[in-house]
Motif scaffolding. Structure first.
Motif, PDB file in Angstrom:
ATOM      1  N   SER A  45       0.853  -1.257   0.102  1.00  0.00           N
ATOM      2  CA  SER A  45       0.113   0.016   0.068  1.00  0.00           C
ATOM      3  C   SER A  45       0.828   1.272   0.240  1.00  0.00           C
ATOM      4  CB  SER A  45      -1.066  -0.125   1.264  1.00  0.00           C
ATOM      5  OG  SER A  45      -0.387  -0.393   2.358  1.00  0.00           O
ATOM      6  N   LYS A  47       2.867   2.079  -2.066  1.00  0.00           N
ATOM      7  CA  LYS A  47       2.974   2.329  -3.478  1.00  0.00           C
ATOM      8  C   LYS A  47       2.139   3.441  -3.753  1.00  0.00           C
ATOM      9  CE  LYS A  47       5.379  -1.485  -5.545  1.00  0.00           C
ATOM     10  NZ  LYS A  47       5.796  -2.454  -6.501  1.00  0.00           N
ATOM     11  N   LEU A  48       0.794   3.521  -3.207  1.00  0.00           N
ATOM     12  CA  LEU A  48      -0.274   4.066  -3.560  1.00  0.00           C
ATOM     13  C   LEU A  48      -0.479   5.311  -2.673  1.00  0.00           C
ATOM     14  CD1 LEU A  48      -2.724   1.186  -4.799  1.00  0.00           C
ATOM     15  CD2 LEU A  48      -1.106   2.939  -6.016  1.00  0.00           C
ATOM     16  N   GLN A  49      -0.098   5.197  -1.352  1.00  0.00           N
ATOM     17  CA  GLN A  49      -0.094   6.108  -0.224  1.00  0.00           C
ATOM     18  C   GLN A  49       0.472   7.483  -0.289  1.00  0.00           C
ATOM     19  OE1 GLN A  49      -2.518   5.751   2.503  1.00  0.00           O
ATOM     20  NE2 GLN A  49      -3.326   4.619   1.162  1.00  0.00           N
ATOM     21  N   GLN A  51       0.002   9.693  -3.180  1.00  0.00           N
ATOM     22  CA  GLN A  51      -0.909  10.378  -4.110  1.00  0.00           C
ATOM     23  C   GLN A  51      -1.204  11.912  -3.732  1.00  0.00           C
ATOM     24  OE1 GLN A  51      -1.635   9.124  -7.193  1.00  0.00           O
ATOM     25  NE2 GLN A  51      -0.439   7.374  -6.332  1.00  0.00           N
ATOM     26  N   LYS A  52      -1.288  12.180  -2.630  1.00  0.00           N
ATOM     27  CA  LYS A  52      -1.491  13.612  -1.992  1.00  0.00           C
ATOM     28  C   LYS A  52      -0.302  14.020  -1.221  1.00  0.00           C
ATOM     29  CE  LYS A  52      -6.579  12.703  -1.437  1.00  0.00           C
ATOM     30  NZ  LYS A  52      -7.591  12.874  -0.305  1.00  0.00           N
ATOM     31  N   ASP A  55       3.583  13.799  -3.704  1.00  0.00           N
ATOM     32  CA  ASP A  55       3.642  13.870  -5.353  1.00  0.00           C
ATOM     33  C   ASP A  55       3.332  12.736  -6.081  1.00  0.00           C
ATOM     34  OD1 ASP A  55       4.136  16.605  -4.783  1.00  0.00           O
ATOM     35  OD2 ASP A  55       6.371  16.266  -4.849  1.00  0.00           O
ATOM     36  N   GLY A  56       2.513  11.683  -5.630  1.00  0.00           N
ATOM     37  CA  GLY A  56       2.189  10.478  -6.554  1.00  0.00           C
ATOM     38  C   GLY A  56       3.260   9.479  -6.633  1.00  0.00           C
ATOM     39  N   HIS A  57       4.355   9.601  -5.802  1.00  0.00           N
ATOM     40  CA  HIS A  57       5.343   8.741  -5.696  1.00  0.00           C
ATOM     41  C   HIS A  57       5.080   7.557  -4.605  1.00  0.00           C
ATOM     42  CE1 HIS A  57       7.662  10.983  -8.302  1.00  0.00           C
ATOM     43  NE2 HIS A  57       7.534  12.025  -7.761  1.00  0.00           N
ATOM     44  N   SER A  58       5.713   6.656  -4.615  1.00  0.00           N
ATOM     45  CA  SER A  58       5.536   5.523  -3.712  1.00  0.00           C
ATOM     46  C   SER A  58       6.386   6.129  -2.582  1.00  0.00           C
ATOM     47  CB  SER A  58       6.455   4.335  -4.064  1.00  0.00           C
ATOM     48  OG  SER A  58       6.788   3.407  -2.826  1.00  0.00           O
ATOM     49  N   ASP A 164       2.190   3.243   6.857  1.00  0.00           N
ATOM     50  CA  ASP A 164       1.025   4.027   6.188  1.00  0.00           C
ATOM     51  C   ASP A 164      -0.219   3.975   6.803  1.00  0.00           C
ATOM     52  OD1 ASP A 164       0.251   1.695   5.245  1.00  0.00           O
ATOM     53  OD2 ASP A 164       0.672   1.988   3.117  1.00  0.00           O
ATOM     54  N   ASP A 194      -0.999   9.178   2.841  1.00  0.00           N
ATOM     55  CA  ASP A 194      -2.380  10.033   2.721  1.00  0.00           C
ATOM     56  C   ASP A 194      -3.397   9.481   3.725  1.00  0.00           C
ATOM     57  OD1 ASP A 194      -1.113  11.050   0.520  1.00  0.00           O
ATOM     58  OD2 ASP A 194      -2.495   9.672  -0.848  1.00  0.00           O
TER      59      ASP A 194
END
Length: 258
Positions: A45, A47-49, A51-52, A55-58, A164, A194
């Motif tokens: 997770s 990898k997706l956390q 986003q905000k 800057d969208g990176h892992s 995360d 996020d």
């Protein structure tokens, strides 16, 4: 720096405003030195956390021109906690990767323990690109590893978990936190990414009766966004419950009864 500027809710407890104040409170409580245990979340997770908040990176993205949240936490807490550690040894573990999943931990340094947070950061930078993220998320194996370390060393320890927040094995994690309250161990979870943080924020309320309140959650990005001095505010928040926790540990004679 006011309590509001530090990201601290005045109703949450002692309103420490400087590191000097909390250091004094810890010494007055009797914390002269302690052992340190550091845990890093390698679940997929991550990898997706970002986003905000990244800057969208892992959240584990390692580049030369940008520091990721895990690196930032290691640096901030290293400066704050390292003076409390008399032998300079940091027990550093990863969890949630594809090999250990939600069952075990693995040492971040393949051989031996890390000597200071500078080495924790070096080992993190070296090992992270090689680690295959997995899951699900379960803090219990890390907490139980920390209990084993405390029992072996017979010394007060602070366990810092950087994660995360997407805990899937909630019941096992809760039971491990409850069991840990029988030992001289403080648990601090630094939430990066996020969110959402509903599980972390509600965890204290859901926990059954413990020997003492041994758990503290810190929302890393919320404090960074609202504090005038983010690094200081995060360090203060991470340690804000330690003085009272250590007083409870002494009152319960948890060190004496090991």
């Amino acid at each position: 720096m006011s309590a509001a500027e530090s990201g601290k809710n005045p109703d949450d407890g002692p309103g420490y405003e400087t590191l000097a104040e909390i250091t004094k409170a810890m010494k007055e409580a009797g914390v002269e030195n302690c052992g340190l245990i550091f845990g890093i979340d390698y679940t997929i997770s991550n990898k997706l956390q970002g986003q905000k908040t990244f800057d969208g990176h892992s959240l584990h993205d390692i580049t030369k021109d940008k520091i990721n949240p895990y690196q930032e936490v290691i640096c901030i807490l290293g400066e704050t906690l390292e003076p409390l550690d008399d032998d300079g040894i940091i027990h550093a573990y990863g969890f949630g990767d594809r090999k250990t999943k939600d069952k075990k931990t693995f040492p971040l340094k393949p051989q031996g323990e890390c000597e200071g947070f500078a080495e924790v950061l070096d080992v993190y930078n070296e090992m992270t690109p090689k680690i295959r993220m997995g899951g699900p998320t379960n803090f219990a194996p890390l907490i139980r590893k920390a209990i084993d370390i405390v029992r072996k060393n017979q010394e007060y320890h602070i366990l810092v978990i950087v994660a995360d927040g997407q805990v899937t094995s909630e019941e096992e994690t809760i039971q491990a936190i409850v069991d840990a309250s029988c030992y001289p161990l403080s648990i601090v979870v630094i939430g990066v990414g996020d969110g959402p943080w509903n599980v972390m924020n509600d965890l204290d309320e859901k926990l059954p009766s413990r020997k003492f309140d041994n758990f503290q959650f810190v929302d890393f990005h919320e404090i960074k966004a609202t504090a005038r001095s983010p690094q200081t505010a995060i360090a203060i928040e991470a340690l804000s419950e330690v003085p009272e926790q250590y007083k409870a540990i002494k009152k319960l004679k948890l060190l004496e009864n090991m």
